[in-house]
Design a protein around this motif. Structure first.
Motif, mmCIF file in Angstrom:
data_model
loop_
_atom_site.group_PDB
_atom_site.id
_atom_site.type_symbol
_atom_site.label_atom_id
_atom_site.label_comp_id
_atom_site.label_asym_id
_atom_site.label_seq_id
_atom_site.Cartn_x
_atom_site.Cartn_y
_atom_site.Cartn_z
ATOM 1 N N ALA A 20 0.832 -1.211 0.000
ATOM 2 C CA ALA A 20 0.000 0.000 0.000
ATOM 3 C C ALA A 20 0.866 1.260 0.000
ATOM 4 O O ALA A 20 0.543 2.242 -0.678
ATOM 5 N N VAL A 21 1.970 1.233 0.743
ATOM 6 C CA VAL A 21 2.904 2.365 0.756
ATOM 7 C C VAL A 21 3.470 2.566 -0.650
ATOM 8 O O VAL A 21 3.499 3.692 -1.173
ATOM 9 N N ALA A 24 0.882 4.050 -2.989
ATOM 10 C CA ALA A 24 0.662 5.479 -2.731
ATOM 11 C C ALA A 24 1.803 6.320 -3.303
ATOM 12 O O ALA A 24 1.577 7.408 -3.839
ATOM 13 N N LYS A 27 1.287 6.361 -7.059
ATOM 14 C CA LYS A 27 0.129 7.200 -7.385
ATOM 15 C C LYS A 27 0.498 8.683 -7.330
ATOM 16 O O LYS A 27 -0.036 9.488 -8.090
ATOM 17 N N TRP A 162 -6.063 2.173 6.704
ATOM 18 C CA TRP A 162 -5.474 2.458 5.404
ATOM 19 C C TRP A 162 -5.462 3.958 5.093
ATOM 20 O O TRP A 162 -4.533 4.448 4.446
ATOM 21 N N GLN A 163 -6.462 4.684 5.554
ATOM 22 C CA GLN A 163 -6.491 6.135 5.310
ATOM 23 C C GLN A 163 -5.373 6.825 6.080
ATOM 24 O O GLN A 163 -4.717 7.722 5.553
ATOM 25 N N SER A 166 -2.126 6.137 4.271
ATOM 26 C CA SER A 166 -2.017 6.955 3.065
ATOM 27 C C SER A 166 -1.649 8.398 3.416
ATOM 28 O O SER A 166 -0.799 9.006 2.757
ATOM 29 N N VAL A 169 2.057 8.514 4.256
ATOM 30 C CA VAL A 169 2.903 8.494 3.055
ATOM 31 C C VAL A 169 2.909 9.871 2.406
ATOM 32 O O VAL A 169 3.973 10.372 1.999
ATOM 33 N N GLN A 170 1.745 10.510 2.321
ATOM 34 C CA GLN A 170 1.683 11.849 1.721
ATOM 35 C C GLN A 170 2.497 12.844 2.538
ATOM 36 O O GLN A 170 3.211 13.677 1.978
#
Length: 178
Positions: A20-21, A24, A27, A162-163, A166, A169-170
């Motif tokens: 998932a990292v 992100a 993306k 998960w939010q 995310s 990561v941002q």
């Protein structure tokens, strides 16, 4: 930016978190290099400019191979933007003392290795009942009862936010750009 997403996993949830990292990162327009640091594989070919490492806590410890990797790469890790995702079920505990214990798990690893990640994120893992042997399933189920966690051993139970991951990561990407 090329970012190493290194991980160690025991039952698979940390690999899922690392995936998932990496997703992100991709993306957001960057390149992620996903590496199981316990495999002994090489990552230097692409010359990562940053790193996010992910590891689970079991019995109050990170996997030995993960700690070894951090120790071997500490000079590089401290020379680039880096972050750490610590994965523990205790972070989701209803008891504040246990959450605080989970928040302190990285301290020993960081003190021993000398690594100074810019950000640390605490992610809840999963109960992988379907992957446990009889004895481990029995022990984990008893612990889950105490924690008011799911005890249905016929399926797995995931607690990762998960939010929040995310957003972490941002925040890392924003900080790494600066």
């Amino acid at each position: 930016m090329i970012i190493l997403v290194g991980y160690a996993t025991v039952e698979g949830q940390t690999r899922k978190i690392a995936d998932a990292v990496a997703a992100a990162i991709e993306k957001a327009g960057h390149r992620a290099l996903l590496l199981d640091v316990t495999s002994g594989g090489e990552y230097a070919v692409a010359h990562p400019e940053a790193a996010i490492l992910c590891a689970p806590v079991h019995a109050a410890r990170y996997p030995a191979a993960f700690a070894s990797f951090v120790g071997q790469e500490v000079s590089w890790l401290n020379s680039v933007p880096s972050a750490f995702v610590s994965v523990s079920l205790l972070i989701r505990s209803e008891f504040e003392e246990e959450q605080e214990e989970a928040r302190q798990y990285p301290d020993a690893l960081l003190a021993e290795s000398g690594w100074r990640p810019g950000l640390v994120h605490h992610a809840a893992g999963a109960l992988r009942y379907t992957e446990y042997d009889f004895f481990k399933r029995w022990i984990i189920r008893r612990m889950a009862e105490y924690e008011n966690a799911p005890t249905d051993v016929s399926r797995d139970h995931e607690f990762t936010d998960w939010q929040a991951l995310s957003a972490f990561v941002q925040a890392f990407l924003d900080e790494a750009k600066a």
